[in-house]
Design a protein around this motif. Structure first.
Motif, short mmCIF file in Angstrom:
data_model
loop_
_atom_site.label_atom_id
_atom_site.label_comp_id
_atom_site.label_asym_id
_atom_site.label_seq_id
_atom_site.Cartn_x
_atom_site.Cartn_y
_atom_site.Cartn_z
N LEU A 1 0.84 -1.21 0.00
CA LEU A 1 0.00 0.00 0.00
C LEU A 1 0.87 1.26 0.00
CD1 LEU A 1 -2.79 -0.96 2.58
CD2 LEU A 1 -2.87 -1.09 0.09
N LEU A 2 1.95 1.22 0.80
CA LEU A 2 2.86 2.37 0.86
C LEU A 2 3.51 2.62 -0.51
CD1 LEU A 2 4.29 4.50 2.61
CD2 LEU A 2 6.04 2.79 3.12
N LEU A 3 3.92 1.52 -1.18
CA LEU A 3 4.53 1.66 -2.50
C LEU A 3 3.51 2.19 -3.52
CD1 LEU A 3 6.69 -1.59 -2.72
CD2 LEU A 3 7.49 0.77 -2.42
N ALA A 4 2.25 1.78 -3.37
CA ALA A 4 1.21 2.29 -4.29
C ALA A 4 1.06 3.80 -4.13
CB ALA A 4 -0.11 1.58 -4.01
N VAL A 5 1.06 4.27 -2.89
CA VAL A 5 0.94 5.71 -2.65
C VAL A 5 2.16 6.45 -3.22
CG1 VAL A 5 0.85 7.48 -0.86
CG2 VAL A 5 -0.52 5.41 -0.63
N MET A 6 3.36 5.90 -2.96
CA MET A 6 4.59 6.55 -3.44
C MET A 6 4.71 6.49 -4.96
SD MET A 6 7.19 5.23 -0.46
CE MET A 6 8.57 6.24 -0.95
N SER A 7 3.97 5.57 -5.59
CA SER A 7 3.99 5.48 -7.06
C SER A 7 2.82 6.21 -7.70
CB SER A 7 3.96 4.00 -7.48
OG SER A 7 5.05 3.31 -6.92
N ARG A 8 2.07 6.95 -6.87
CA ARG A 8 0.96 7.78 -7.34
C ARG A 8 -0.17 6.97 -7.97
NH1 ARG A 8 3.93 13.21 -9.78
NH2 ARG A 8 5.18 13.64 -7.94
N VAL A 9 -0.39 5.78 -7.45
CA VAL A 9 -1.55 4.97 -7.85
C VAL A 9 -2.65 5.26 -6.84
CG1 VAL A 9 -2.45 2.64 -8.17
CG2 VAL A 9 -0.09 3.17 -8.81
N PRO A 10 -3.83 5.70 -7.28
CA PRO A 10 -4.92 5.98 -6.33
C PRO A 10 -5.23 4.77 -5.45
CG PRO A 10 -5.47 6.79 -8.51
CD PRO A 10 -4.20 6.00 -8.67
N LEU A 11 -5.26 5.00 -4.14
CA LEU A 11 -5.40 3.89 -3.21
C LEU A 11 -6.73 3.16 -3.38
CD1 LEU A 11 -3.39 2.82 -1.22
CD2 LEU A 11 -4.49 4.12 0.59
N GLY A 12 -7.82 3.91 -3.63
CA GLY A 12 -9.12 3.27 -3.82
C GLY A 12 -9.13 2.35 -5.04
N PHE A 13 -8.56 2.82 -6.13
CA PHE A 13 -8.48 2.02 -7.36
C PHE A 13 -7.64 0.76 -7.12
CE2 PHE A 13 -6.19 1.00 -11.29
CZ PHE A 13 -7.25 0.78 -12.15
N PHE A 14 -6.52 0.95 -6.39
CA PHE A 14 -5.62 -0.19 -6.11
C PHE A 14 -6.32 -1.24 -5.23
CE2 PHE A 14 -2.15 -1.98 -3.42
CZ PHE A 14 -1.54 -2.70 -4.42
N LEU A 15 -6.98 -0.80 -4.16
CA LEU A 15 -7.67 -1.72 -3.27
C LEU A 15 -8.77 -2.48 -4.01
CD1 LEU A 15 -7.93 0.49 -0.07
CD2 LEU A 15 -6.54 -1.56 -0.36
N LYS A 16 -9.49 -1.77 -4.88
CA LYS A 16 -10.56 -2.41 -5.64
C LYS A 16 -10.00 -3.50 -6.56
CE LYS A 16 -14.37 -1.20 -8.74
NZ LYS A 16 -14.95 -0.10 -9.53
N ARG A 17 -8.88 -3.19 -7.20
CA ARG A 17 -8.26 -4.17 -8.10
C ARG A 17 -7.82 -5.42 -7.33
NH1 ARG A 17 -5.41 -3.46 -13.08
NH2 ARG A 17 -6.89 -2.54 -14.51
N VAL A 18 -7.21 -5.21 -6.15
CA VAL A 18 -6.68 -6.33 -5.38
C VAL A 18 -7.80 -7.19 -4.81
CG1 VAL A 18 -5.40 -6.96 -3.30
CG2 VAL A 18 -4.52 -5.17 -4.81
#
Length: 286
Positions: free
Chosen positions: A64-81
């Motif tokens: 999750l931390l890497l997603a934030v640092m890579s500018r991937v929206p957290l909501g979109f990332f969580l939904k995908r996972v």
């Protein structure tokens, strides 16, 4: 029919968003793809080695931390996972919860039978219950799947597919494997468009609803048409490649450069992973 059209459009939309994030300026996007491939491979091996849910959720937190640092929206990332985690884990976890599959200490009795039943090596106990061992195994399994899927999704969101294929070839992955992956990824969208066009053409000519049997027959016929088109297209593409000088080598215009930051990142990942594994095994103490 409308659901099929929406599903095709959804796949194309998700792919477009993924490409947008991969072209962004973030921590993982800045890494050399070869280093990134090695790092994520090491991370997935580490996740498969870890045994405690605490360590696995630490790894999930890192993703999750890497997603934030890579500018991937957290909501979109969580939904995908979490769209994939229940799909992968439920079929395996649910049976393993019960004492029919995982014997142990019962924590919740679900059903009581008149007696136990035995067929060869298999036994159904008189009380069907969720066991403590099965519950613990399910927690570890879901935690491992969540961490693994998170890193896999994060990699695909922060890396363009053409660069992934170039990186795989640079790491001496067999060219036939890389080419097959590349062609598959590219022509999935061609066939998605083909399917979308067929459904739209049918819908534009439809003035009455069809029976279920008619819909089933039409869908089966379109599957056959798509299969024949894929064979014809593969032959045409291969001939076109040969006419342009293709000799079996997968060439790329990408030029890779491993910087000091890439090497430091690789060393950090390895050091952190080894430390976490040793700490979990009790060889390191806080």
């Amino acid at each position: 029919m409308d659901k099929t059209l929406l599903a095709v459009a959804h796949v194309a939309e998700q792919s477009l968003f993924s490409e947008t994030y991969a072209r962004g300026r973030g921590l993982l996007q800045a890494l050399d793809v070869r280093i990134k491939l090695l790092c994520f491979l090491c991370i997935l091996v580490m996740v498969s080695v870890l045994r405690s849910p605490q360590s696995l959720w630490v790894m999930y937190g890192v993703s999750l931390l890497l997603a934030v640092m890579s500018r991937v929206p957290l909501g979109f990332f969580l939904k995908r996972v979490w769209m994939f985690v229940p799909l992968f884990s439920a079929a395996i976890v649910l049976p393993a919860l019960f004492n029919v599959v995982t014997p142990g200490d019962p924590v919740l009795v679900i059903m009581k039978l008149a007696r136990s039943y035995s067929w060869g090596p298999y036994t159904i106990p008189a009380e069907i219950a969720v066991t403590r061992q099965g519950l613990w195994g399910a927690i570890v399994f879901v935690s491992r799947v969540a961490a693994s899927v998170s890193f896999a999704v994060l990699f695909t969101l922060t890396t363009r597919w053409n660069i992934v294929f170039s990186g795989l070839r640079a790491l001496f992955v067999p060219r036939i494997f890389v080419m097959t992956l590349s062609m598959t990824e590219r022509y999935i969208f061609v066939f998605l468009r083909l399917i979308q066009d067929m459904y739209r053409a049918r819908k534009s000519r439809t003035i009455r609803s069809h029976s279920t049997a008619e819909e089933r027959n039409w869908t089966a016929s379109r599957i056959g048409v798509t299969f024949n088109k894929s064979i014809d297209m593969s032959e045409d593409i291969y001939k076109a490649m040969l006419s342009r000088g293709f000799h079996g080598e997968f060439r790329t215009l990408e030029r890779f450069h491993i910087s000091l930051a890439d090497m430091l990142w690789l060393a950090s990942v390895l050091l952190a992973g080894v430390t976490l594994i040793l700490f979990e095994k009790g060889l390191l103490h806080s």
